[in-house]
Motif scaffolding. Structure first.
Motif, mmCIF file in Angstrom:
data_model
loop_
_atom_site.group_PDB
_atom_site.id
_atom_site.type_symbol
_atom_site.label_atom_id
_atom_site.label_comp_id
_atom_site.label_asym_id
_atom_site.label_seq_id
_atom_site.Cartn_x
_atom_site.Cartn_y
_atom_site.Cartn_z
ATOM 1 N N UNK A 166 1.522 2.058 -10.062
ATOM 2 C CA UNK A 166 1.272 1.644 -8.692
ATOM 3 C C UNK A 166 2.613 1.316 -8.054
ATOM 4 N N UNK A 171 6.672 0.470 4.550
ATOM 5 C CA UNK A 171 6.611 1.669 5.390
ATOM 6 C C UNK A 171 7.691 1.668 6.462
ATOM 7 N N UNK A 172 8.220 0.509 6.782
ATOM 8 C CA UNK A 172 9.206 0.464 7.857
ATOM 9 C C UNK A 172 10.595 0.842 7.386
ATOM 10 N N UNK A 192 -1.525 -9.541 -4.815
ATOM 11 C CA UNK A 192 -0.138 -9.549 -4.347
ATOM 12 C C UNK A 192 0.161 -10.909 -3.750
ATOM 13 N N UNK A 197 3.974 -10.115 1.572
ATOM 14 C CA UNK A 197 3.386 -9.405 2.701
ATOM 15 C C UNK A 197 3.920 -9.914 4.027
ATOM 16 N N UNK A 198 4.420 -11.133 4.055
ATOM 17 C CA UNK A 198 5.001 -11.536 5.332
ATOM 18 C C UNK A 198 6.404 -10.965 5.478
ATOM 19 N N UNK A 201 5.462 -6.514 6.200
ATOM 20 C CA UNK A 201 4.135 -6.518 6.814
ATOM 21 C C UNK A 201 3.401 -5.187 6.722
ATOM 22 N N UNK A 202 4.115 -4.107 6.592
ATOM 23 C CA UNK A 202 3.424 -2.832 6.424
ATOM 24 C C UNK A 202 3.822 -2.285 5.068
ATOM 25 N N UNK A 203 2.904 -2.413 4.156
ATOM 26 C CA UNK A 203 3.231 -2.068 2.784
ATOM 27 C C UNK A 203 2.283 -0.975 2.318
ATOM 28 N N UNK A 204 2.860 0.143 1.909
ATOM 29 C CA UNK A 204 2.022 1.213 1.361
ATOM 30 C C UNK A 204 1.965 1.077 -0.138
ATOM 31 N N UNK A 205 0.778 1.062 -0.670
ATOM 32 C CA UNK A 205 0.635 1.030 -2.122
ATOM 33 C C UNK A 205 -0.044 2.322 -2.525
ATOM 34 N N UNK A 206 0.511 2.983 -3.478
ATOM 35 C CA UNK A 206 -0.073 4.255 -3.868
ATOM 36 C C UNK A 206 -0.067 4.393 -5.377
ATOM 37 N N UNK A 207 -1.041 5.140 -5.847
ATOM 38 C CA UNK A 207 -1.023 5.426 -7.282
ATOM 39 C C UNK A 207 -0.732 6.908 -7.517
ATOM 40 N N UNK A 208 -0.350 7.598 -6.474
ATOM 41 C CA UNK A 208 -0.115 9.030 -6.622
ATOM 42 C C UNK A 208 1.326 9.343 -6.993
#
Lengths: 447, 677
Positions: A166, A171-172, A192, A197-198, A201-208
């Motif tokens: 993971x 993302x920013x 998490x 997260x503060x 603020x834009x967090x991509x989580x991926x399992x790919x």
């Protein structure tokens, strides 16, 4: 052209490991992982040409003791005296982890360095990746890619362990902020820290995504590895070093305790970053993250993730299915002559998606489809080869049928054998009329 | 798709439901006397902004759902409806206590038959909804289980119109535009759950790539299908639309419904959730972020504001004296008079107010018909209709002064006061004024919040409430809370510790537990060694660390006073467990290291000092340490340093050393002899 001494921007370290996932191909009787052929070219030549294209000239190849002779021989033969690459071979004990190996060659590394695995094959344009490191000046830049689904090709006999990674990327600013493996995670809950997260603020989580095992590190990371490895096992870059750095981005306590902060400050004092000076003099650059509140700890460590675009090929030949997949891809796109100097009988068919090595002889009424055949092989009459890899000097007698197989160099498959999804070890002799599926056919003398 | 259906769907009347009540007490005591949605925001009732927003979105029919002060809302809506093209109905239900109740009521009355827009009566937004509606309808066509689309606005986490206390965290799938998880975020994270975001791992099965968002303003504009009210009826315990309904739908496997989102940029959207948000949104309106909903577009019939330099909006009928200073960001309503030398900045002043000479107003919201006499100072407060501030009154920041309150001359109202003229007990008719707060000639009392004695099981951190108040200061609150360590940064640090236990300590604990088990259950040395080795590998430790723990661990069990046969004497313990120590010692360096550890542990209080020489002897006799190592240890600098106790122990071994040296020299001479032969 003599090798000119100059201060390089990056040094590169190629990790030529054992390739546990590739057993039995990497047995002593065959060849080390780095030399396994991909589209009839040793695997290591791909990362080497990638480095060459990136303009790096100072390359250290770290090899395990076993297989280092063959590898050294190859490197000497092909790259000795080549103008643009200056290759040094460093041999370390078997069972040395990637991070341990870095600690061992500590003194040889003078600049920020690239670490690349010999099994990474990519069409990523080098400067795209390196520019991220150049412009953002992070502690580490790591390559991630989404593995190709493949075309459901042969998977060989092995079953791969299913560990999902993971990966969390802001993302920013593509900062790498989270790394975890499914085998150590809670299987019910994903959790998490809010403070993470503060900050992101834009967090991509991926399992790919998969770790490409291509990193650019700051020089001081190697000091860190040697400091931390005194305290505890720091064997692997992927399992230990990268997670430690990623966590140190948020957790001050951890960073202090593990000495990350100290090593970093020492390095900074020794080599003050010109970037900082440049920024302070710049009139157009506004300080990053002005909104972060005062008093909050701001980690000096920054990990960046470079995610390869989906249409850029990346593959790691670290397991048999992946090896098949990478080989299939490179066989398809190679611009080499499909069958240089091979003797092929008229009634034999060779598919356009196959590759035949030099001086290979193929008998009457045989067919080769979606396969790669090495050099100096002898293939008899009425042989059918589908989806397979046959390495150099192999002998296939008459009426042999192969599907989804890997035949290592120097081995012999006697007549009328039918093999499906098998791996045949180096120098092994498959007896007449053998009929096998999902098997590894290896000599057991060495064990 | 048959064309007939298509025609039908475009001809459908677009309906909206406004929840006029917010079901909380943040604007008390002001909301005790009037409805929340009628509070003036820049001199225009809140609900007008919502009406305007819906009118722009093309809504044709609106249901206003009101509970408290329904007569006032009804009257206003009736008035408003006359000049609007929309059909506006009011639904009154006095018993409603929550959004859930309202939705159930809506379901019971069966007024809605298509997808509708659900908003609260305090939304200020200039966004257009056509795209969202289109998306929602397309999704509904394809998949009937997509029951709701939330409209979320992107902002930074510290954005001022993002309520500090009402943050929300969304987990989204950007490819399918589905919302996967919702979690409220509190400003002060005092409990462990608050400090973590937790969601079900199952989500990853269906959605390999997710996005966690902590930067969205959720102004609760939802496109709902008719199933939504029905689901509220089915699940009669749902109260809040987010923390109950959305959370419930997303975590339920049975319902199989999905909730989607639509992200908007470059538009304004916010909700007046609290007094703090009231402040923020007022400023946004004055600064024209909400264009076209700005004071000079005169939303209300009869208004006629003109827009002047420096973000000043002023009615024609305002009387400004020659020397008064109107600085930036000021709105002044009709017929208001401002006398000499007064200074106004960042404030809104209602209609028909009289402001005396030399008054300073900063950051304050003064509603209609307020009288402020000379020399008053007002900071960051809200003063409701008909209030009177007599001469020389100072109102400190964060005050809410409700209707009709009079504050006597030369009084200072302390920060964060809330004053009302309503009698304390509903049965009393007579107001008992509190001269301590409102002055001798004043009228009013301090409003006390009703004690939350209801069945709210979760105890709310009082600071999370405070954070929603006008003029709050996060830093101040953090300072106040230092004693109970709830300050975010501190507790954050402790959280780190919790998570990553010091590996050394953990090893300590594990080793001593293993040894204890071995001693108690009488394991064989082989088993104990196996266990300890596993532990060593699992914790990425080395033999040195293990020796450091095992040697004192074994020796600790020795009782020097024990009688032979009890199994506790030095000899017996060493005979039984000495080999275990041997397993941890391999080459000469290990041996020397083992001796240092032995020396140090015997000098420390856990192990009796008398154990040292016998233990050394045992080590030597059983070849755990060889004589070279012992000599090396003895002559090394390290063994000669350290505490007095350690030095004494070293001296005690002198006889043994002598013996060893002697035998060694004999050996050497033997060798020499051999050589000479």
């Amino acid at each position: 052209m003599p090798y000119r001494k100059r201060v390089p921007e990056f040094q590169a370290v190629i990790m030529a490991g054992y390739g546990n996932g590739l057993y039995p191909l990497t047995e002593e009787s065959n060849m080390p992982k780095a030399l396994l052929p991909i589209a009839n070219q040793p695997m290591i030549s791909y990362p080497l040409s990638w480095l060459e294209a990136s303009g790096v000239s100072d390359v250290i190849v770290v090899s395990l003791n076993s297989g280092s002779k063959k590898l050294g021989h190859y490197l000497d033969r092909v790259y000795e005296g080549s103008g643009s690459l200056h290759i040094t071979l460093e041999v370390v004990d078997d069972n040395t982890g990637t991070a341990d190996a870095l600690a061992l060659i500590k003194d040889k590394i003078k600049t920020d360095f690239i670490v690349i695995s010999c099994d990474l094959l990519t069409e990523l344009i080098p400067h795209q990746f390196l520019d991220m490191h150049r412009s953002e000046d992070p502690t580490v830049t790591a390559l991630f890619f989404e593995p190709n689904k493949g075309e459901g090709g042969p998977s060989g006999s092995s079953k791969i362990k299913d560990v999902t990674q993971y990966v969390g990327i802001d993302a920013n600013n593509s900062q790498l902020v989270y790394l975890n493996n499914s085998d150590v995670m809670d299987s019910d809950e994903f959790s998490l820290r809010m403070s993470l997260l503060s900050q992101h603020p834009v967090l991509n989580i991926t399992r790919l995504l998969q770790d490409g095992h291509l990193y650019v590190f700051k020089r001081w990371v190697i000091d860190l590895i040697s400091v931390v490895s005194q305290k505890r096992n720091m064997a692997s870059i992927k399992e230990h070093v990268l997670p430690l750095l990623v966590k140190s981005q948020q957790q001050k306590v951890l960073a202090d305790r593990e000495g990350v902060t100290k090593v970093m400050e020492a390095a900074m004092a020794a080599h003050p970053s010109t970037q900082k000076l440049a920024l302070s003099l710049s009139t157009t650059q506004s300080p990053e993250n002005t909104e972060s509140e005062k008093g909050e700890w701001k980690s000096p460590i920054k990990c960046k993730a470079f995610v390869a675009a989906k249409d850029v090929y990346c593959g790691r030949a670290n397991s048999i299915p992946n090896y098949f997949e990478v080989n299939r891809y490179y066989t398809k796109i190679t611009d080499k002559v499909r069958n240089p100097g091979a003797t092929i009988q008229v009634q034999t068919q060779v598919g356009a998606d196959s590759l035949i090595g030099e001086d290979t002889k193929i008998g009457d009424r045989s067919s080769v489809k979606k396969s790669t055949i090495g050099a100096h092989c002898t293939i008899g009459k009425n042989v059918k080869i589908v989806n397979s890899i046959v390495m150099d000097h192999a002998v296939l007698e008459d009426n042999v049928k192969l599907e989804g197989c890997i035949i290592c160099s120097g081995s012999k498959v006697c007549e009328k054998s039918t093999l499906k999804d098998c791996e045949v070890g180096g120098g092994f002799r498959v007896e007449k009329d053998t009929n096998s599926r999902n098997e590894q056919l290896v000599d057991f003398q060495e064990q | 798709m048959p064309p007939k259906e298509k025609v039908e769907s475009t001809e459908q009347v677009l309906q909206a439901v406004i929840l006029a009540d917010s079901f909380d007490e943040r604007f008390q005591p002001i909301t005790l006397e009037t409805a929340r949605c009628l509070l003036p925001l820049c001199n225009v009732p809140l609900i007008s902004y919502t009406f305007e927003f819906l009118a722009v979105a093309g809504v044709q029919e609106i249901f206003v759902f009101c509970c408290s002060h329904s007569d006032k809302v009804k009257a206003f809506v009736k008035q408003y409806g006359k000049q609007s093209n929309m059909k506006i109905h009011t639904i009154v239900s006095q018993e409603c206590m929550s959004v859930g109740d309202a939705m159930r009521e809506l379901d019971a009355k069966q007024l809605i038959d298509t997808d509708f827009i659900l908003v609260t009566g305090d939304v200020v937004s200039n966004m257009k909804l056509d795209r969202v509606l289109e998306e929602h309808r397309a999704r509904r066509q394809a998949d009937k289980s997509a029951i709701m689309t939330m409209v979320l606005k992107k902002a930074s986490p510290q954005h001022r119109s993002r309520a500090v206390g009402d943050g929300s965290l969304f987990v989204l799938d950007q490819t399918s535009k589905e919302c996967l998880h919702y979690q409220p975020v509190k400003a002060f994270k005092s409990t462990k759950q608050d400090r973590r975001m937790t969601m079900d791992m199952e989500i990853f099965k269906m959605h390999p790539e997710i996005q966690i968002r902590n930067d969205l303003i959720d102004c609760q504009v939802d496109i709902c299908s008719v199933e939504v009210p029905a689901l509220f009826t089915e699940n009669f315990d749902y109260q809040d639309i987010r923390s109950d309904f959305v959370h419930g739908i997303l975590t339920s496997d049975l319902l199989g419904k999905t909730i989607h989102f639509h992200e908007v940029h470059d538009v304004y959207a916010a909700r007046v959730r609290s007094t703090q948000m009231y402040d923020a949104i007022s400023k946004d309106i004055i600064s024209r972020w909400t264009f076209p909903m700005v004071p000079d577009s005169n939303l209300q019939a009869g208004d006629c504001y003109e827009y002047r330099r420096g973000l000043v909006y002023k009615e024609k009928s305002v009387v400004l004296s020659r020397t008064c200073v109107v600085e930036e960001k000021v709105v002044i309503g009709a017929n208001t008079q401002i006398a000499e030398s007064s200074v106004l900045s960042n404030c809104v002043i209602g209609k028909n107010c009289v402001i005396g000479a030399n008054v300073k107003i900063d950051n304050a919201y003064i509603w209609d018909n307020v009288i402020i006499m000379d020399n008053c100072v007002i900071q960051h407060s809200i003063i409701a209709n008909n209030a009177v501030l007599e001469e020389g009154v100072t109102v400190r920041k964060g005050c809410l002064i409700s209707f009709n309150v009079t504050i006597g001359a030369k009084t200072t109202v302390p920060p964060f006061s809330r004053l009302t003229t309503l009698p304390e007990d509903e049965d009393d008719d007579e107001l008992v004024s509190e001269p301590a707060v409102v002055g001798a000639s004043g009228k009013g009392r301090v409003f006390k919040e009703a004690e939350d004695s209801d069945d709210e099981d979760e105890e709310e951190d009082p600071k999370n409430k405070a954070v929603n108040r006008l003029a709050y200061d996060l830093k101040e609150l953090a300072l106040e809370g230092q004693d109970d360590s709830a300050s975010e940064f501190e507790s954050e640090a402790s959280d780190d510790e919790e998570e990553a236990v010091n590996p050394a300590e953990e090893l300590d604990r594990e080793v001593s537990a293993t040894l204890e088990r071995a001693f108690k259950d009488g394991h064989s040395v082989d088993i104990a060694a196996l266990e300890l080795n596993t532990l060593r590998m699992a914790s990425f430790s080395n033999f040195h660390e293990m020796r450091k723990r095992i040697i004192p661990g074994v020796l600790r069990n020795i009782d020097v006073t024990a009688k032979p046969g009890s199994g506790k004497t030095t000899k017996e313990i060493l005979a039984r467990w000495g080999p275990l120590i041997g397993r941890m010692i391999h080459d000469e360096d290990d041996q020397v290291d083992g001796l240092y550890i032995l020396q140090r542990s015997c000098a420390s209080p856990v192990v009796a000092t008398a154990v040292f020489t016998p233990a050394l002897r045992y080590f030597y006799d059983n070849d755990i340490t060889e004589e070279d190592a012992i000599l090396k240890w003895f002559y090394s600098e390290k063994s000669q340093q350290g505490s007095d106790m350690e030095k004494q122990l070293r001296e005690k071994t002198q006889p043994m050393i002598d013996y060893l040296e002697q035998s060694e020299s004999e050996e050497e001479s033997d060798e020499e002899d051999e050589d000479s032969e």
